[in-house]
Design a protein around this motif. Structure first.
Motif, short mmCIF file in Angstrom:
data_model
loop_
_atom_site.label_atom_id
_atom_site.label_comp_id
_atom_site.label_asym_id
_atom_site.label_seq_id
_atom_site.Cartn_x
_atom_site.Cartn_y
_atom_site.Cartn_z
N LEU A 129 0.82 -1.20 0.00
CA LEU A 129 0.00 0.00 0.00
C LEU A 129 0.86 1.26 0.00
N VAL A 130 1.97 1.23 0.74
CA VAL A 130 2.90 2.37 0.71
C VAL A 130 3.35 2.62 -0.73
N TYR A 131 3.69 1.55 -1.43
CA TYR A 131 4.13 1.68 -2.83
C TYR A 131 3.00 2.20 -3.71
N GLN A 132 1.80 1.60 -3.55
CA GLN A 132 0.66 2.00 -4.38
C GLN A 132 0.34 3.48 -4.22
N ILE A 133 0.23 3.92 -2.98
CA ILE A 133 -0.15 5.31 -2.74
C ILE A 133 0.97 6.26 -3.16
N SER A 134 2.20 5.88 -2.89
CA SER A 134 3.34 6.72 -3.30
C SER A 134 3.35 6.88 -4.82
N ARG A 135 3.09 5.79 -5.52
CA ARG A 135 3.06 5.85 -7.00
C ARG A 135 1.92 6.74 -7.47
N GLU A 136 0.73 6.59 -6.84
CA GLU A 136 -0.43 7.38 -7.25
C GLU A 136 -0.20 8.86 -7.01
N LEU A 137 0.50 9.19 -5.91
CA LEU A 137 0.77 10.59 -5.58
C LEU A 137 1.98 11.14 -6.33
N GLY A 138 2.66 10.29 -7.09
CA GLY A 138 3.82 10.75 -7.84
C GLY A 138 5.07 10.86 -7.00
N LEU A 139 5.13 10.11 -5.90
CA LEU A 139 6.27 10.24 -4.98
C LEU A 139 7.37 9.23 -5.25
N THR A 140 7.22 8.45 -6.32
CA THR A 140 8.27 7.49 -6.65
C THR A 140 9.31 8.12 -7.57
N GLN A 141 9.18 9.40 -7.84
CA GLN A 141 10.18 10.12 -8.62
C GLN A 141 10.65 11.34 -7.84
N ASP A 142 11.70 11.94 -8.30
CA ASP A 142 12.27 13.11 -7.64
C ASP A 142 11.61 14.38 -8.15
N TRP A 143 11.09 15.21 -7.22
CA TRP A 143 10.43 16.46 -7.59
C TRP A 143 11.27 17.63 -7.09
N PRO A 144 11.95 18.36 -7.99
CA PRO A 144 12.69 19.55 -7.57
C PRO A 144 11.72 20.68 -7.22
N VAL A 145 11.97 21.34 -6.10
CA VAL A 145 11.10 22.40 -5.60
C VAL A 145 11.92 23.65 -5.35
N VAL A 146 11.36 24.82 -5.67
CA VAL A 146 12.00 26.08 -5.28
C VAL A 146 11.14 26.75 -4.21
N ILE A 147 11.81 27.37 -3.24
CA ILE A 147 11.12 28.13 -2.20
C ILE A 147 11.48 29.59 -2.42
N VAL A 148 10.46 30.43 -2.59
CA VAL A 148 10.67 31.86 -2.82
C VAL A 148 10.20 32.63 -1.59
N GLY A 149 11.14 33.39 -1.01
CA GLY A 149 10.84 34.13 0.20
C GLY A 149 11.47 33.44 1.40
N ILE A 150 12.71 33.81 1.71
CA ILE A 150 13.45 33.10 2.76
C ILE A 150 13.51 33.95 4.03
N GLY A 151 12.31 34.28 4.54
CA GLY A 151 12.23 34.89 5.86
C GLY A 151 12.19 33.78 6.90
N ASN A 152 11.56 34.06 8.03
CA ASN A 152 11.49 33.04 9.08
C ASN A 152 10.76 31.78 8.61
N LEU A 153 9.62 31.97 7.94
CA LEU A 153 8.85 30.82 7.48
C LEU A 153 9.58 30.08 6.37
N GLY A 154 10.11 30.81 5.40
CA GLY A 154 10.84 30.18 4.30
C GLY A 154 12.03 29.39 4.79
N ALA A 155 12.75 29.94 5.76
CA ALA A 155 13.91 29.25 6.32
C ALA A 155 13.47 27.98 7.05
#
Length: 255
Positions: free
Chosen positions: A80-106
């Motif tokens: 089930l971990v595999y099934q749900i991870s695959r359905e959510l697209g978590l079996t691949q690497d997703w590069p993310v950018v964070i814009v706004g590095i104040g207290n919350l961004g940090a």
């Protein structure tokens, strides 16, 4: 190895309902905890309780994944971990950018849960020139002038906005123009995006206000229960009458 049938039902071709998608991360979190304890199988009742939903809803949600479990055995946790991870697209690497590095961004940059769930913080971006080059969570902050290049070079499709409200829409527009199609918005404002771009909003102040509403309601219920207590002494009103369990009583009772 799966313990149940794995074919996908006809409903799968019509897509998974949004309400089900919203619950999949809850199931995954509960399943991951079971996996870390080396629990091999789990019943729908146990998993539903851990995820905070009812078991009938859980079984319906899992039917969209083509997972039905096995009577008397339950669901295979690892599968089930595999099934749900695959359905959510978590079996691949997703590069993310964070814009706004104040207290919350940090704080977001330092959150260790991203990497373990398939998300890699590819870049941190801020409009303050003084922040450029400053390492946060081991990643040097880059200036906002480089946003488009950073998105393109890293193949970013998911952006996180943690800027002040006044800057959020402009940042959103630039991210979308650069090719970002999913945005997680922490800024306290509503973003306008074109069709094809998904936005998820996280507003901590709104959540606190909702909790304050419930606290006020509970306090009001406690007050109402206290005032309806027959043993409670009457309360004098502004007009000089007294409040009793049956309403106003005259200030001077007739002889």
């Amino acid at each position: 190895m799966a313990t149940g049938r794995t074919h996908r039902p006809a409903t799968r071709s019509r897509g998974i309902p949004e309400a089900t998608v919203a619950r999949l991360p809850l199931y995954l979190r509960a399943l991951t905890a079971l996996s870390e304890r080396s629990v091999p199988t789990v019943s729908s009742e146990e998993l539903a309780a851990a995820a905070g939903v009812n078991s009938a809803k859980l079984r319906k949600d899992f039917s969209y994944l083509g997972s039905y479990g096995t009577r008397g055995v339950g669901y295979d946790v690892e599968y089930l971990v595999y099934q749900i991870s695959r359905e959510l697209g978590l079996t691949q690497d997703w590069p993310v950018v964070i814009v706004g590095i104040g207290n919350l961004g940090a704080a977001l940059a330092n959150y260790g849960g991203f990497a373990s769930r398939g998300f890699r913080v590819a870049a941190l971006i801020d409009a303050d020139p003084a922040m450029a080059g400053t390492p946060v969570a081991g990643i040097p902050v880059q200036h906002a002038d480089e946003l488009e290049r950073i998105v393109g070079d890293n193949g970013v499709s998911i952006g996180v906005i943690s800027t002040p409200a006044g800057a959020a829409q402009q940042v959103c527009d630039r991210l979308v123009a650069a090719g970002v199609t999913s945005i997680l918005n922490f800024a306290p404002t509503v973003l306008s995006v074109p069709d094809g771009v998904d936005v998820r909003k996280v507003d901590l102040s709104i959540e606190l206000q909702i909790l304050a509403f419930h606290e006020q309601r509970k306090a009001g219920e406690d007050t109402a229960e206290s005032s309806s207590d027959p043993a409670a002494p009457p309360v004098r009103s502004a007009s000089g009458s007294r409040k009793g369990p049956d309403g106003d009583m005259p200030a001077v009772m007739p002889a």
